[in-house]
Motif scaffolding. Structure first.
Motif, PDB file in Angstrom:
ATOM      1  N   UNK A 184       0.836  -1.212   0.000  1.00  0.00           N
ATOM      2  CA  UNK A 184       0.000   0.000   0.000  1.00  0.00           C
ATOM      3  C   UNK A 184       0.872   1.264   0.000  1.00  0.00           C
ATOM      4  N   UNK A 185       2.020   1.195   0.689  1.00  0.00           N
ATOM      5  CA  UNK A 185       2.905   2.365   0.733  1.00  0.00           C
ATOM      6  C   UNK A 185       3.461   2.671  -0.642  1.00  0.00           C
ATOM      7  N   UNK A 186       3.869   1.616  -1.401  1.00  0.00           N
ATOM      8  CA  UNK A 186       4.342   1.849  -2.767  1.00  0.00           C
ATOM      9  C   UNK A 186       3.229   2.409  -3.637  1.00  0.00           C
ATOM     10  N   UNK A 187       2.013   1.927  -3.431  1.00  0.00           N
ATOM     11  CA  UNK A 187       0.887   2.487  -4.183  1.00  0.00           C
ATOM     12  C   UNK A 187       0.682   3.956  -3.876  1.00  0.00           C
ATOM     13  N   UNK A 188       0.809   4.295  -2.590  1.00  0.00           N
ATOM     14  CA  UNK A 188       0.692   5.712  -2.209  1.00  0.00           C
ATOM     15  C   UNK A 188       1.809   6.527  -2.843  1.00  0.00           C
ATOM     16  N   UNK A 189       3.025   5.962  -2.903  1.00  0.00           N
ATOM     17  CA  UNK A 189       4.132   6.675  -3.538  1.00  0.00           C
ATOM     18  C   UNK A 189       3.867   6.947  -5.005  1.00  0.00           C
ATOM     19  N   UNK A 190       3.230   5.964  -5.687  1.00  0.00           N
ATOM     20  CA  UNK A 190       2.890   6.164  -7.094  1.00  0.00           C
ATOM     21  C   UNK A 190       1.914   7.324  -7.253  1.00  0.00           C
ATOM     22  N   UNK A 201       9.505   7.915 -16.594  1.00  0.00           N
ATOM     23  CA  UNK A 201      10.527   7.055 -15.994  1.00  0.00           C
ATOM     24  C   UNK A 201      10.120   6.536 -14.616  1.00  0.00           C
ATOM     25  N   UNK A 202       9.846   7.475 -13.706  1.00  0.00           N
ATOM     26  CA  UNK A 202       9.612   7.076 -12.303  1.00  0.00           C
ATOM     27  C   UNK A 202       8.324   6.275 -12.142  1.00  0.00           C
ATOM     28  N   UNK A 203       7.242   6.804 -12.707  1.00  0.00           N
ATOM     29  CA  UNK A 203       5.945   6.144 -12.506  1.00  0.00           C
ATOM     30  C   UNK A 203       5.925   4.730 -13.090  1.00  0.00           C
ATOM     31  N   UNK A 204       6.373   4.468 -14.356  1.00  0.00           N
ATOM     32  CA  UNK A 204       6.384   3.088 -14.865  1.00  0.00           C
ATOM     33  C   UNK A 204       7.255   2.151 -14.025  1.00  0.00           C
ATOM     34  N   UNK A 205       8.441   2.663 -13.612  1.00  0.00           N
ATOM     35  CA  UNK A 205       9.321   1.799 -12.812  1.00  0.00           C
ATOM     36  C   UNK A 205       8.658   1.425 -11.486  1.00  0.00           C
ATOM     37  N   UNK A 206       8.057   2.425 -10.836  1.00  0.00           N
ATOM     38  CA  UNK A 206       7.398   2.151  -9.556  1.00  0.00           C
ATOM     39  C   UNK A 206       6.201   1.219  -9.741  1.00  0.00           C
ATOM     40  N   UNK A 207       5.465   1.360 -10.843  1.00  0.00           N
ATOM     41  CA  UNK A 207       4.315   0.482 -11.114  1.00  0.00           C
ATOM     42  C   UNK A 207       4.781  -0.959 -11.351  1.00  0.00           C
ATOM     43  N   UNK A 249      16.340   3.614  -6.043  1.00  0.00           N
ATOM     44  CA  UNK A 249      16.348   3.909  -7.483  1.00  0.00           C
ATOM     45  C   UNK A 249      15.429   5.091  -7.793  1.00  0.00           C
ATOM     46  N   UNK A 250      14.232   5.121  -7.172  1.00  0.00           N
ATOM     47  CA  UNK A 250      13.291   6.248  -7.391  1.00  0.00           C
ATOM     48  C   UNK A 250      13.934   7.558  -6.937  1.00  0.00           C
ATOM     49  N   UNK A 251      14.655   7.519  -5.773  1.00  0.00           N
ATOM     50  CA  UNK A 251      15.289   8.743  -5.260  1.00  0.00           C
ATOM     51  C   UNK A 251      16.335   9.269  -6.235  1.00  0.00           C
ATOM     52  N   UNK A 252      17.199   8.377  -6.742  1.00  0.00           N
ATOM     53  CA  UNK A 252      18.230   8.817  -7.683  1.00  0.00           C
ATOM     54  C   UNK A 252      17.613   9.392  -8.950  1.00  0.00           C
ATOM     55  N   UNK A 253      16.491   8.755  -9.431  1.00  0.00           N
ATOM     56  CA  UNK A 253      15.803   9.309 -10.610  1.00  0.00           C
ATOM     57  C   UNK A 253      15.264  10.703 -10.319  1.00  0.00           C
ATOM     58  N   UNK A 254      14.620  10.864  -9.158  1.00  0.00           N
ATOM     59  CA  UNK A 254      13.992  12.159  -8.825  1.00  0.00           C
ATOM     60  C   UNK A 254      15.040  13.266  -8.697  1.00  0.00           C
ATOM     61  N   UNK A 255      16.199  12.938  -8.071  1.00  0.00           N
ATOM     62  CA  UNK A 255      17.230  13.972  -7.915  1.00  0.00           C
ATOM     63  C   UNK A 255      17.700  14.464  -9.277  1.00  0.00           C
TER      64      UNK A 255
END
Length: 745
Positions: free
Chosen positions: A39-45, A71-77, A102-108
């Protein structure tokens, strides 16, 4: 689990002292927080999508913002989807912590690009906010254990530092300022995460302690209930056992009071319930004395046992009504001290009567055994007189008995044979073969017959034995052993060999005869053809016409020549058939044209004798046969129907379809065939008396017809009645759904 195992030392990476308890916590933690982390990953998406929408409304010209969606949204999904795979659950903390890094490095990197395009990126409060949310996700929201969160948080901090150096590489003061704040946020988030796991572990320990206390209380309650139930069951079992036994039991204490008595005792001694309930042994004793045959002796025995508390006794009590009881008496002890006496009575009336019957039966059995021994001796005498070999084996192949003829085979007396097996007298190969035959006979319900060559050990001569082996079973069907009876058939075998040799010689003679007949027929036919040819030329009036007497003489020459030619052809056919050199061209053929052709050929001869020939055959019947040989058979049957018919008679030909064959029947109105001559009808050169008449014939036409029919997988038979006529029939294989070549007859 003891208290030491539940201890939780205060250190950076928390662990319980007991490894087993630590594993229980990890299992609980994994099962409890796995879905929470999903659920937490879903909330992050959803947060990623919300950040994209907010920046898109504020800075629509910033294209780097779309990297959040691309990039971020497909990877997280994708990573969220993988968490639903069953195998992923085992490594869910490692998978999800790696996903956040990985999401953090993409976002930075995306925020750096946003700064370059004029939006609010890493250099603004948005960068600090994204870093803070990621650290809280790592240490708190995602729910992974502190060890994983510490590594994940450190990697996110290092990634943010590198991004800041890239953004403020000319402004070290700004880098130091932001580093101070993000380090503070990392420490705060880490402290919250550590404290969260500490509280979870304490809560788990408390819950485990409460569960153990509850289970211990339930076990104690169950144990107490079980012990009480066991006591009640033991008492009930003892009472049920005493009442179920055939013994009458009475327990009396040292004071002479009845402690216990089962129902069997009251029934055996016919004691009223009120006496048992009163509990006075003297009253019960006074009640039973009147039933006993010798009451004084009984009473003295009882008193002597009461005077000797530790004495053990066993005797028999005889009643006036003929009953007998076996009486047993033992001291009753508790912790080694005698507290009373146990009396046990067993009704042996039926046993005594059975013993008397056994004695009587024993006398009868003795007499039967004597008669049986006499019968055994008679049987042994009979077996000794039998010339055949007789023996008996048990199921393991050991000899149980044998007669003198069998002793000669093994060259040993019966006493040396019994208890041994075939391996003690024969080679291993022969013994194994005999054993194989024994097993086969034991498995079959019918006797098994074998022929076995053996060498007599008594004199060394060889003999062929015809052996019959059969299983011997009890009334219940259990195998007792295998009975064997063997007869010497050496002479019979030699006689059969002589007969076989004679048969082969006769067959060779028959083949030589057939070859000779075939050669002679060929040699005779050559000059005969010349005679017939010259007679035909003379009949034609060449070179000069003939007068009537000459024509008659030439006609006799032609008739005799043709008759001799037909005889030679038939002999030649018979020789070919018997020598196996007859070639047949069997194929599917229509029956009706061949039958009509044969009738047409024979009709002139029938007309000459005023015989009416009728035939009827359904069209379309196809048989499997050789066309030429089938016509030959039909002509022979029709010729006989005309030759042996009466003047002005009738010959009828018909066809009938049967299951797998078609039956062609030829019926005549001749004199019929007598019963005593029918067996010779299909023998060569047998005319059944017709040779004494003017009717021409060779006596081999029917023989050839039968052999030809059998060669075409058919058969010929007949029925006849003297004074009425004969009925000959030919069966040929019929073809269902035929496909004939064009022009086939």
């Amino acid at each position: 689990m003891n208290a030491v195992g539940k201890q939780l030392p205060l250190r950076l990476l928390l662990r319980f002292s007991d490894p087993e308890y630590e594993n229980r916590f990890v299992d609980f933690y994994t099962n409890f927080h796995y879905r929470f982390a999903q659920w937490s990953l879903g909330l992050g998406l959803l947060l990623l999508i919300a950040d994209f929408l907010a920046d898109w409304f504020a800075y629509p010209q910033v294209t780097a913002n779309f990297y959040r969606l691309e990039l971020c949204s497909p990877f997280l999904a994708v990573m969220l989807t993988l968490t639903f795979v069953p195998r992923t659950k085992r490594y869910w903390e490692l998978t999800m912590s790696g996903t956040i890094v990985v999401i953090a490095l993409m976002l930075f990197q995306i925020l750096l690009a946003v700064d370059v395009q004029g939006g609010s990126g890493l250099k603004s409060w948005v960068g600090i906010l994204n870093f803070t949310i990621l650290e809280l996700y790592c240490f708190v929201i995602l729910g992974i254990r502190f060890g994983y969160a510490l590594v994940c948080g450190a990697l996110i901090f290092l990634g943010f530092e590198l991004a800041m150096v890239d953004a403020f590489w000319k402004r070290p003061a700004d880098v130091a300022y932001l580093t101070y704040h993000v380090a503070t946020m990392t420490l705060v988030a880490g402290a919250i995460g550590w404290w969260r796991e500490f509280l979870l572990r304490k809560d788990f320990a408390a819950r485990s302690t409460l569960e153990e206390i509850r289970m211990s209380a339930e076990l104690s309650a169950h144990a107490a209930e079980y012990a009480s139930q066991r006591r009640e069951n033991a008492i009930s079992l003892m009472e049920a056992t005493l009442n179920a036994t055939d013994n009458g039991i009475l327990v009396v204490n040292r004071a002479g009071k009845v402690v216990s008595a089962n129902k069997r005792f009251a029934k055996m001694w016919q004691v009223p319930d009120e006496l048992i309930a009163g509990g006075d042994d003297e009253n019960i004793l006074a009640h039973v004395l009147d039933q006993i045959e010798h009451p004084e002796h009984f009473l003295r025995k009882v008193e002597s046992l009461y005077d000797r508390p530790e004495a053990i006794s066993r005797d028999t009590v005889t009643f006036r009504d003929g009953r007998t009881f076996a009486r047993f008496s033992h001291p009753q002890t508790v912790h080694g001290e005698v507290v009373g006496r146990v009396w046990s009575f067993l009704d042996t009336t039926d046993q005594r009567r059975a013993e008397q019957r056994v004695l009587q039966l024993s006398e009868v059995i003795t007499e039967e055994l004597e008669r049986s021994e006499q019968q055994r001796r008679q049987l042994q005498t009979l077996l000794s007189a039998i010339p055949d070999l007789v023996w008996m084996k048990d199921s393991d192949g050991r000899f149980l008995s044998c007669n003198p003829a069998f002793e000669k085979l093994l060259g040993a007396p019966e006493s040396d044979i019994l208890g041994k097996t075939d391996r003690d007298f024969f080679s291993p190969e022969i013994a194994e073969a005999f054993r194989k035959h024994d097993r086969a006979a034991a498995e079959l319900t019918e006797p098994q017959i074998n022929e076995e060559w053996v060498t007599y050990a008594s004199d060394g001569h060889r003999a062929l034995l015809e052996t019959v082996k059969a299983a011997v079973r009890s009334k219940e069907g259990k195998l007792i052993g295998v009975l064997g009876v063997a007869r010497d058939v050496t002479r019979v075998h030699a006689l059969f060999q002589e007969l076989e040799l004679a048969r082969r010689e006769a067959q060779q003679s028959s083949e030589a005869k057939s070859v000779f007949l075939a050669s002679m027929s060929h040699e005779l036919r050559t000059p005969l053809n010349a005679i017939i040819g010259f007679a035909q030329i003379l009949e034609m009036g060449v070179p000069v016409p003939l007068d009537p007497s000459q024509k008659e003489a030439v006609g006799h020459i032609l008739g005799s020549g043709r008759h001799l030619h037909a005889l030679i052809n038939e002999v030649l056919d018979l020789a070919r058939i018997e020598s196996g050199r007859l070639d047949l061209a069997i194929a599917d053929m229509a029956l009706e044209p061949t039958l009509e052709e044969a009738v047409a050929i024979i009709r002139p001869a029938a007309t000459a004798r005023q015989i009416v020939v009728r035939h009827s055959c359904p069209s379309g019947i196809v048989v499997r046969a050789d066309a030429i040989r089938l016509r030959q058979i039909l002509l022979n049957l029709l010729s006989n129907a005309v030759k042996y018919n009466r003047e002005g008679g009738m010959a009828v030909v018909s066809c009938v379809m049967m299951a797998e064959v078609v039956r062609i029947t030829v019926v005549d109105t001749g004199a019929g065939i007598p019963e005593d001559r029918r067996a010779h009808l299909f023998q060569p050169f047998q005319r059944l008396g017709a040779e004494r008449t003017a009717t021409e014939g060779t006596g081999i036409g029917l023989v050839i017809s039968r052999k030809l029919a059998e060669a075409m997988r058919g058969r010929i038979g007949f029925e006849s009645e003297v004074g009425v006529g004969s009925r000959f029939w030919l069966d040929l294989p019929v073809v269902r759904d035929p496909v004939l070549a064009h022009g086939t007859p």
